[in-house]
Design an enzyme around this catalytic site. Structure first.
Site, PDB file in Angstrom:
ATOM      1  N   LYS A 200     -70.877 -28.636 -24.794  1.00 52.80           N
ATOM      2  CA  LYS A 200     -69.441 -28.819 -25.030  1.00 52.80           C
ATOM      3  C   LYS A 200     -69.196 -30.209 -25.581  1.00 52.80           C
ATOM      4  CE  LYS A 200     -65.044 -29.310 -22.524  1.00 52.80           C
ATOM      5  NZ  LYS A 200     -64.386 -29.278 -21.197  1.00 52.80           N
ATOM      6  N   GLU A 245     -53.629 -34.706 -15.599  1.00 53.23           N
ATOM      7  CA  GLU A 245     -54.974 -34.731 -15.027  1.00 53.23           C
ATOM      8  C   GLU A 245     -55.217 -35.989 -14.200  1.00 53.23           C
ATOM      9  OE1 GLU A 245     -59.462 -33.383 -16.301  1.00 53.23           O
ATOM     10  OE2 GLU A 245     -57.835 -33.411 -17.759  1.00 53.23           O
TER      11      GLU A 245
END
Length: 445
Positions: A200, A245
């Site tokens: 990723k 976040e």
């Protein structure tokens, strides 16, 4: 690697650790708007969610550093400040007493100076009480409740002007990376992933808001806090935004983090399909794979530091005004170290940063590839932003959904998207625009 230690003008000379005195006083309960009433000055330091948090005014001490040791140097400076300070704090709660606001560069190679700032006045609120903290470096200054309230009253009287939103002259222009260049970088990222180098990559891009009149930072922050009340609204030295976040929160020996990976734009969602987000996120193999990579990365880093950990098997769908996210809240009891202490919030911020959710998997190799592929200096984008107190408590979010004020009429916005083997360049570009929407709306563009 460089570092700079300084205090406010007229206190201590650069290169020394200022001797600070601080007093915290409990205040009457705030109005229903909470801290929102105190976001009135553009230069304020802000960390707020659901009307709770801290707002700082002025500066009595400051630390700056660049390079790979930026966290360690900041921690050593803050330890020295904390040890030398005379702190009167009868409340003894996370965020009371002497605190510093901080923002750190994403990369060790960034030219952006990571920083800690100790404000002169802090107004705070949590679920149980409200308070004011007054900090001085002048040994002759009066330190009392009356002096603190007088200082605050003067600051609140001198509020910053607002900016006319939606006037038509404001515009968004390409940054260092054009739309076409971003699509090409996503394609290159997919090729790197297919080669097996990483699983990723989180590729970021920027855009620049050009304003016809000076930005009203306080107004933007109020807009973000109202529209995105489930996010943490932040402002540190021109770095502004509202992040969903949480990199790490520490309360004594308890730590927690909110991990987001997997995004769905609400603007393109059908209005007559209540299960759309659940189906497109929780039942989508690409989204679940991206999220699991982020969870595995965090728990692997946290494991050696914890005596117990709770990482849920299933994520939940976090609904924000602009997007849905797959989210997981990870909690842990911190293990005691050989000296009897537990890791503080700066210790954990250094260990966790960068997360797979903003860098890639594995993170070290992904970071190296990003420096070659991304084509820009992220500065503080996706770096830790938040606050710390003298007991190691604190909160550091990831500087997302925001931007950097580069001049009175220019703000650079950033957004990044997780790229895996199944990623589509056009979809990733659209997702990046969705992630810039909070700042675009707050700016009136």
């Amino acid at each position: 690697m460089t570092s700079q230690l300084s205090a406010a003008p007229g206190t201590q000379p650069p290169g020394t650790v200022p001797l600070l005195r601080s007093i915290t006083i409990q205040r009457p309960a705030m109005s229903e708007h909470g801290l929102l009433d105190y976001i009135t000055r553009d230069e304020s330091l802000v960390w707020s969610r659901h009307g709770e948090g801290t707002i700082g005014f002025g500066q009595v001490a400051r630390f700056e550093s660049t390079g790979a040791e930026r966290f360690a140097l900041a921690r050593h400076w803050w330890d020295a400040i904390s040890e030398a300070a005379d702190v009167q704090d009868p409340l003894q709660q996370p965020g009371t007493g002497l605190i510093a606001f901080g923002a750190f560069a994403f990369s060790f190679s960034s030219s952006y100076a990571s920083r800690l700032i100790v404000p002169k006045i802090v107004v705070g609120r949590n679920e149980t009480c409200s308070w004011i903290t007054y900090t001085v470096a002048d040994p002759e200054a009066e330190l009392s409740a009356e002096a603190a309230e007088t200082e605050l009253a003067g600051l609140l009287e001198d509020y910053s002007p607002e900016h006319e939103l939606g006037a038509g002259a404001d515009k968004l222009v390409a940054g260092q990376i054009s739309e076409q260049a971003y699509r090409e970088s996503v394609l290159k990222g997919v090729s790197v992933i297919e080669s097996g180098a990483v699983t990723k990559l989180v590729l970021a891009r920027d855009a620049v808001a050009e304003l016809a009149s000076p930005i009203a930072v306080a107004q933007v922050l109020r807009q973000l806090a109202l529209r995105y009340n489930d996010c943490w609204t932040y402002s540190v030295d021109g770095l502004i935004g509202a992040t969903p976040e949480m990199l790490v929160r520490v309360r004594g020996d308890f730590a927690e983090a909110r991990v987001l990976a997997g995004t769905l734009d609400r603007a393109t969602a059908p209005s007559d399909d209540p299960d759309y987000a659940h189906r497109m996120l929780l039942e989508d193999e690409k989204q679940r794979h991206e999220h699991q990579l982020a969870i595995d990365s965090l728990t692997e880093q946290l494991g050696p530091l914890a005596s117990g950990m709770d990482a849920p098997d299933e994520p939940f769908v976090l609904q924000l005004p602009n997007v849905w996210h797959l989210a997981s809240d990870v909690k842990a009891t911190l293990a005691t170290r050989a000296d009897g202490s537990v890791p503080g919030v700066l210790d954990l911020a250094e260990v966790f940063h960068p997360t797979a959710a903003v860098c890639g998997t594995p993170t070290k190799e992904a970071g190296r590839i990003l420096r070659e592929l991304e084509g820009m200096d992220r500065g503080p984008y996706a770096g830790p932003v938040g606050w710390i107190d003298t007991r190691g408590n604190g909160e550091f979010g990831i500087a997302l959904r925001g931007g950097v004020v580069e001049s009175p009429t220019s703000v650079r916005l950033y957004a990044g998207c997780g790229v895996v083997a199944a990623s589509d360049p056009a979809a990733e570009l659209a997702e990046s625009w969705a992630k810039m929407r909070p700042m675009r709306e707050a700016l009136g563009i």
